[in-house]
Design a protein around this motif. Structure first.
Motif, PDB file in Angstrom:
ATOM      1  N   MET A  89       0.724  -0.894   0.037  1.00 36.08           N
ATOM      2  CA  MET A  89      -0.291   0.021  -0.295  1.00 36.08           C
ATOM      3  C   MET A  89       0.495   1.003  -0.167  1.00 36.08           C
ATOM      4  N   ARG A  90       0.186   2.085  -1.000  1.00 35.34           N
ATOM      5  CA  ARG A  90       1.451   3.320  -0.348  1.00 35.34           C
ATOM      6  C   ARG A  90       0.248   4.723  -0.069  1.00 35.34           C
ATOM      7  N   GLY A  91       0.214   4.755   1.118  1.00 36.76           N
ATOM      8  CA  GLY A  91      -1.028   5.400   1.475  1.00 36.76           C
ATOM      9  C   GLY A  91      -2.036   4.793   1.428  1.00 36.76           C
ATOM     10  N   MET A  92      -3.216   5.352   1.523  1.00 35.73           N
ATOM     11  CA  MET A  92      -5.006   4.505   1.222  1.00 35.73           C
ATOM     12  C   MET A  92      -4.641   3.883   0.187  1.00 35.73           C
ATOM     13  N   GLN A  93      -3.715   3.703  -0.849  1.00 37.66           N
ATOM     14  CA  GLN A  93      -3.630   2.892  -2.240  1.00 37.66           C
ATOM     15  C   GLN A  93      -3.237   1.802  -2.477  1.00 37.66           C
ATOM     16  N   GLN A  94      -3.308   0.526  -2.465  1.00 32.62           N
ATOM     17  CA  GLN A  94      -3.220  -0.255  -3.035  1.00 32.62           C
ATOM     18  C   GLN A  94      -2.232  -0.811  -4.629  1.00 32.62           C
ATOM     19  N   ILE A  95      -1.242  -1.036  -4.619  1.00 32.96           N
ATOM     20  CA  ILE A  95       0.021  -0.773  -5.338  1.00 32.96           C
ATOM     21  C   ILE A  95       0.257  -1.859  -5.540  1.00 32.96           C
ATOM     22  N   SER A  96       0.194  -3.367  -4.871  1.00 35.63           N
ATOM     23  CA  SER A  96      -0.366  -4.721  -5.407  1.00 35.63           C
ATOM     24  C   SER A  96      -0.578  -5.833  -4.418  1.00 35.63           C
ATOM     25  N   ILE A  97      -0.772  -7.065  -4.954  1.00 40.98           N
ATOM     26  CA  ILE A  97      -1.255  -7.449  -4.268  1.00 40.98           C
ATOM     27  C   ILE A  97      -0.855  -9.293  -4.298  1.00 40.98           C
TER      28      ILE A  97
END
Length: 104
Positions: A89-97
């Motif tokens: 996560m970057r802040g509240m944004q999902q980068i990858s899973i």
């Protein structure tokens, strides 16, 4: 009673510390909801109902300070195996899973 500059500075540091802890828990709860939603979409079960923080790294994106956090979790697809997943996560944004390979 008068406050010295040191007293004001210590109060400010305490408030900043509380704000950072508060933000950490907000991001962690949001990340847990993202993981649960993704597990439901893939038809797997999140084990332990929890995520574990593994590391974080401060970054600057478009002139804004952001923290990249990485969390690990365990899931199962058949009920007998235990597989690991990871979300960034970057802040509240999902980068990858990422989900480890598992039988369907």
């Amino acid at each position: 009673m008068y406050l010295s500059l040191l007293d004001v500075f210590l109060i400010f540091l305490f408030i900043v510390f509380i704000a950072v802890i508060w933000q950490h828990f907000k991001v962690r709860e949001h990340t847990l909801r993202c993981v649960k939603r993704q597990c439901d979409q893939l038809g797997v079960q999140l084990l332990d109902g929890a995520i574990q923080g593994s590391y974080w790294c401060p970054t600057f994106q478009k002139g804004q300070f952001k923290v990249v956090r990485c969390y690990r979790f365990y899931f199962t697809s058949t009920g007998s195996g235990r597989y690991r997943g990871e979300i960034k996560m970057r802040g509240m944004q999902q980068i990858s899973i990422h989900f480890d390979p598992h039988p369907m």
